[in-house]
Design a protein around this motif. Sequence first.
Motif, PDB file in Angstrom:
ATOM      1  N   LYS A  56     -14.534  30.015  -3.157  1.00 12.13           N
ATOM      2  CA  LYS A  56     -15.900  29.991  -2.621  1.00 12.13           C
ATOM      3  C   LYS A  56     -15.967  30.770  -1.297  1.00 12.13           C
ATOM      4  O   LYS A  56     -16.528  30.301  -0.308  1.00 12.13           O
ATOM      5  N   ASP A  57     -15.372  31.947  -1.297  1.00 11.54           N
ATOM      6  CA  ASP A  57     -15.363  32.875  -0.159  1.00 11.54           C
ATOM      7  C   ASP A  57     -14.609  32.352   1.056  1.00 11.54           C
ATOM      8  O   ASP A  57     -14.704  32.912   2.145  1.00 11.54           O
ATOM      9  N   SER A  58     -13.840  31.296   0.882  1.00 12.22           N
ATOM     10  CA  SER A  58     -13.024  30.763   1.968  1.00 12.22           C
ATOM     11  C   SER A  58     -11.555  31.078   1.674  1.00 12.22           C
ATOM     12  O   SER A  58     -11.044  30.736   0.598  1.00 12.22           O
ATOM     13  N   LEU A  59     -10.882  31.748   2.611  1.00 12.58           N
ATOM     14  CA  LEU A  59      -9.491  32.123   2.405  1.00 12.58           C
ATOM     15  C   LEU A  59      -8.622  30.876   2.313  1.00 12.58           C
ATOM     16  O   LEU A  59      -8.580  30.062   3.231  1.00 12.58           O
ATOM     17  N   GLN A  60      -7.910  30.751   1.187  1.00 10.02           N
ATOM     18  CA  GLN A  60      -7.031  29.604   0.979  1.00 10.02           C
ATOM     19  C   GLN A  60      -5.607  29.896   1.436  1.00 10.02           C
ATOM     20  O   GLN A  60      -4.997  29.092   2.113  1.00 10.02           O
ATOM     21  N   PHE A  61      -5.086  31.051   1.040  1.00  5.05           N
ATOM     22  CA  PHE A  61      -3.748  31.436   1.479  1.00  5.05           C
ATOM     23  C   PHE A  61      -3.541  32.926   1.231  1.00  5.05           C
ATOM     24  O   PHE A  61      -4.300  33.565   0.497  1.00  5.05           O
ATOM     25  N   GLU A  62      -2.511  33.488   1.877  1.00  7.44           N
ATOM     26  CA  GLU A  62      -2.142  34.878   1.689  1.00  7.44           C
ATOM     27  C   GLU A  62      -0.644  34.966   1.483  1.00  7.44           C
ATOM     28  O   GLU A  62       0.109  34.166   2.044  1.00  7.44           O
ATOM     29  N   THR A  63      -0.204  35.910   0.657  1.00  4.23           N
ATOM     30  CA  THR A  63       1.212  36.030   0.353  1.00  4.23           C
ATOM     31  C   THR A  63       1.609  37.503   0.267  1.00  4.23           C
ATOM     32  O   THR A  63       0.791  38.361  -0.077  1.00  4.23           O
ATOM     33  N   ILE A  64       2.868  37.761   0.594  1.00  2.21           N
ATOM     34  CA  ILE A  64       3.490  39.053   0.298  1.00  2.21           C
ATOM     35  C   ILE A  64       4.646  38.765  -0.640  1.00  2.21           C
ATOM     36  O   ILE A  64       5.546  37.988  -0.309  1.00  2.21           O
ATOM     37  N   THR A  65       4.594  39.357  -1.821  1.00  5.98           N
ATOM     38  CA  THR A  65       5.597  39.103  -2.844  1.00  5.98           C
ATOM     39  C   THR A  65       6.305  40.397  -3.223  1.00  5.98           C
ATOM     40  O   THR A  65       5.770  41.496  -3.043  1.00  5.98           O
ATOM     41  N   THR A  66       7.519  40.241  -3.749  1.00 11.45           N
ATOM     42  CA  THR A  66       8.267  41.370  -4.288  1.00 11.45           C
ATOM     43  C   THR A  66       8.674  41.014  -5.709  1.00 11.45           C
ATOM     44  O   THR A  66       9.290  39.965  -5.940  1.00 11.45           O
ATOM     45  N   ALA A  67       8.318  41.869  -6.663  1.00 11.77           N
ATOM     46  CA  ALA A  67       8.609  41.601  -8.071  1.00 11.77           C
ATOM     47  C   ALA A  67       8.913  42.914  -8.787  1.00 11.77           C
ATOM     48  O   ALA A  67       8.486  43.992  -8.353  1.00 11.77           O
ATOM     49  N   SER A  68       9.665  42.815  -9.890  1.00  8.77           N
ATOM     50  CA  SER A  68       9.978  43.973 -10.723  1.00  8.77           C
ATOM     51  C   SER A  68       9.350  43.797 -12.095  1.00  8.77           C
ATOM     52  O   SER A  68       9.165  42.662 -12.563  1.00  8.77           O
ATOM     53  N   TYR A  69       9.034  44.918 -12.745  1.00  8.99           N
ATOM     54  CA  TYR A  69       8.317  44.869 -14.021  1.00  8.99           C
ATOM     55  C   TYR A  69       8.918  45.868 -15.005  1.00  8.99           C
ATOM     56  O   TYR A  69       9.451  46.913 -14.610  1.00  8.99           O
ATOM     57  N   LYS A  70       8.815  45.507 -16.300  1.00  6.61           N
ATOM     58  CA  LYS A  70       9.108  46.437 -17.385  1.00  6.61           C
ATOM     59  C   LYS A  70       7.771  46.789 -18.023  1.00  6.61           C
ATOM     60  O   LYS A  70       6.993  45.900 -18.371  1.00  6.61           O
ATOM     61  N   ILE A  71       7.502  48.096 -18.162  1.00  5.95           N
ATOM     62  CA  ILE A  71       6.188  48.559 -18.602  1.00  5.95           C
ATOM     63  C   ILE A  71       6.324  49.446 -19.831  1.00  5.95           C
ATOM     64  O   ILE A  71       7.212  50.306 -19.888  1.00  5.95           O
ATOM     65  N   ALA A  72       5.458  49.233 -20.801  1.00  5.71           N
ATOM     66  CA  ALA A  72       5.322  50.136 -21.947  1.00  5.71           C
ATOM     67  C   ALA A  72       3.914  50.708 -21.928  1.00  5.71           C
ATOM     68  O   ALA A  72       2.937  49.956 -21.806  1.00  5.71           O
ATOM     69  N   MET A  73       3.805  52.049 -22.030  1.00  4.74           N
ATOM     70  CA  MET A  73       2.499  52.701 -22.029  1.00  4.74           C
ATOM     71  C   MET A  73       2.380  53.585 -23.262  1.00  4.74           C
ATOM     72  O   MET A  73       3.349  54.222 -23.700  1.00  4.74           O
ATOM     73  N   LEU A  74       1.167  53.612 -23.831  1.00  6.79           N
ATOM     74  CA  LEU A  74       0.866  54.438 -25.003  1.00  6.79           C
ATOM     75  C   LEU A  74      -0.086  55.553 -24.610  1.00  6.79           C
ATOM     76  O   LEU A  74      -0.974  55.364 -23.777  1.00  6.79           O
ATOM     77  N   LEU A  75       0.089  56.713 -25.243  1.00  6.73           N
ATOM     78  CA  LEU A  75      -0.833  57.830 -25.042  1.00  6.73           C
ATOM     79  C   LEU A  75      -1.975  57.693 -26.040  1.00  6.73           C
ATOM     80  O   LEU A  75      -1.782  57.829 -27.248  1.00  6.73           O
ATOM     81  N   GLU A  76      -3.168  57.409 -25.558  1.00  3.66           N
ATOM     82  CA  GLU A  76      -4.353  57.228 -26.396  1.00  3.66           C
ATOM     83  C   GLU A  76      -5.477  58.104 -25.866  1.00  3.66           C
ATOM     84  O   GLU A  76      -5.808  58.056 -24.680  1.00  3.66           O
ATOM     85  N   ASP A  77      -6.058  58.918 -26.745  1.00  4.69           N
ATOM     86  CA  ASP A  77      -7.187  59.773 -26.374  1.00  4.69           C
ATOM     87  C   ASP A  77      -6.850  60.684 -25.187  1.00  4.69           C
ATOM     88  O   ASP A  77      -7.715  60.999 -24.358  1.00  4.69           O
ATOM     89  N   GLY A  78      -5.568  61.060 -25.074  1.00  2.00           N
ATOM     90  CA  GLY A  78      -5.172  61.964 -24.008  1.00  2.00           C
ATOM     91  C   GLY A  78      -4.861  61.278 -22.682  1.00  2.00           C
ATOM     92  O   GLY A  78      -4.563  61.954 -21.701  1.00  2.00           O
ATOM     93  N   PHE A  79      -4.900  59.935 -22.649  1.00  2.00           N
ATOM     94  CA  PHE A  79      -4.643  59.191 -21.418  1.00  2.00           C
ATOM     95  C   PHE A  79      -3.601  58.114 -21.682  1.00  2.00           C
ATOM     96  O   PHE A  79      -3.546  57.526 -22.771  1.00  2.00           O
ATOM     97  N   TRP A  80      -2.771  57.838 -20.667  1.00  5.58           N
ATOM     98  CA  TRP A  80      -1.751  56.807 -20.788  1.00  5.58           C
ATOM     99  C   TRP A  80      -2.346  55.453 -20.435  1.00  5.58           C
ATOM    100  O   TRP A  80      -2.939  55.280 -19.382  1.00  5.58           O
ATOM    101  N   ARG A  81      -2.163  54.500 -21.371  1.00  5.03           N
ATOM    102  CA  ARG A  81      -2.679  53.147 -21.173  1.00  5.03           C
ATOM    103  C   ARG A  81      -1.529  52.141 -21.234  1.00  5.03           C
ATOM    104  O   ARG A  81      -0.600  52.291 -22.024  1.00  5.03           O
ATOM    105  N   VAL A  82      -1.621  51.098 -20.393  1.00  5.54           N
ATOM    106  CA  VAL A  82      -0.599  50.058 -20.373  1.00  5.54           C
ATOM    107  C   VAL A  82      -0.703  49.216 -21.635  1.00  5.54           C
ATOM    108  O   VAL A  82      -1.763  48.663 -21.940  1.00  5.54           O
ATOM    109  N   ARG A  83       0.429  49.124 -22.367  1.00  5.22           N
ATOM    110  CA  ARG A  83       0.489  48.289 -23.578  1.00  5.22           C
ATOM    111  C   ARG A  83       1.123  46.936 -23.269  1.00  5.22           C
ATOM    112  O   ARG A  83       0.660  45.893 -23.696  1.00  5.22           O
ATOM    113  N   HIS A  84       2.211  46.959 -22.502  1.00  4.61           N
ATOM    114  CA  HIS A  84       2.886  45.728 -22.073  1.00  4.61           C
ATOM    115  C   HIS A  84       3.296  45.878 -20.619  1.00  4.61           C
ATOM    116  O   HIS A  84       3.688  46.963 -20.178  1.00  4.61           O
ATOM    117  N   ILE A  85       3.247  44.798 -19.885  1.00  2.00           N
ATOM    118  CA  ILE A  85       3.835  44.745 -18.545  1.00  2.00           C
ATOM    119  C   ILE A  85       4.436  43.355 -18.387  1.00  2.00           C
ATOM    120  O   ILE A  85       3.739  42.336 -18.458  1.00  2.00           O
TER     121      ILE A  85
END
Length: 508
Positions: free
Chosen positions: A159-188
Amino acid sequence: MIYRSFIISSFIAVNALILFGISQTLSFLNTGADRSMMLHIGVKNKQAYMPTVEWKDTINPARPIEKQTMFNIQKDYVNSWYVRNVGYTTYDSLGIFDFYTESARKHLVDGIHFNKTNDLKIVSTTLDHHLALDFYSADGQLVVFEDQNVRAYTQTFKKDSLQFETITTASYKIAMLLEDGFWRVRHIVKQPNSHITDTVKQKKTSYVKGNQIFVNNQPYQIKGINYYPQETPWDMFGEEFDISTIRKDFEIIKNAGLNTIRIFVPYDDFGKEFVQEVKLTKLQEVMDEAESNQLKVVLTLFDFYGNYAVDDWTFTHRHAEQIVSSIKEHPALLVWDIKNEPNLDFENRTKETVLAWLKEMIYQIRALDDEHPITIGWSSIESADILSDEVDIVSFHYYKDLAEFSESFKSLSSLDKPLVLQEFGLSSNKGLWSPFGNNEKDQAAYHEAFLKIIQENKLHYLSWTLYDFNNIPSAVVGRLPWRKNAQKHFGFIDAEGNKKDAFQFISY
């Protein structure tokens, strides 16, 4: 005849409308959709997000990946983070349809709907990406890669009131597909974090130990002044930049017994996220002249900046990256000053937002240069202890009654950090706009008394300022003539180039 004319006119009009409609339909069908028009947030037209991105590994045995393909993948992948962050902030999922496949975007759309229903808002940005290629298909339609140790800053609102703030560090595995000439995220998929080995440098040109500043392993006491050329105040690196004038002024400063100057990098004037090479060249010339006169430099990185919004962070990071990378090896550099008087923006930008930006900027600058101390130029002694654990040097400005200084200063005496009186001074502006103001003798008495206090407390100091000015930009103090007039007369040298009475107390 009237009846026949009406029938013929109606027939012609109807056929004309039919033909026009057919032509417009054919024109639409024969024109490809403009993705920049489809994507209403405009990431196609203007880069709206600039985190640090590096490819750590691009080897693919099955099929070598082309440089243009890497560029396209990187661009669409980074934009996928941007539209995701925008979606969670604005509850608008339209951009997500451009950068995620149908199965991938379902979870994001559901998350946005959940947040909207529960009056939650997530404001987030990623700050750096380290990409390593795992697989690139022979047909060039699928790519799989890792994004390691992604740093992200997130604010969560209810409700527009700041509850908390965080700085996180994470790693990801990503799969992207070429659709209509553009790369789109399939999995992350989130992964365990990779370990980053930091290179620790032993040699430091300037550093802090306890409450002392050291330069080349020798204790260093800042005795300095804030500097603008007399003819170009607050526009030092503009069209009228004159290094010969600056050279003469630095000689005056050196001969007056001072050893440090503080100068300012205006954010907009330098080009914001695209720092202009000509500005960097001028800054290098100023640093060279300071070194020639045995003057050290406190460099304020963000002058005339006041946004702090999370979606603006990556732009300010690119600004700092270019300035710091260009100057960090210069022997005249003493201290990085993040921002001039950021506490004045607490009311308009919220204290939480400003402090979050400052903390992240400190992190960014330390990652670029771990050899030089960092400070923040607070506008008052009451704000000086804010983020004192984050900075190396505590800096503050003081323009209140001199008689109150010692009592106010007691609040900082417990800090085991070097304390820098970064701005102080008195305007000799007694006259039409200030009939009860101070004259030049009052100004001299003020500096004489303040120098005694500085010596008693072993304070580092940078006074304001070398010159009186003829013209003060309205952006500095507004348009009111009495405020402008006061700002014109803080100098130790008047508008005609004569040393004022206070000049004898410019240094102890």
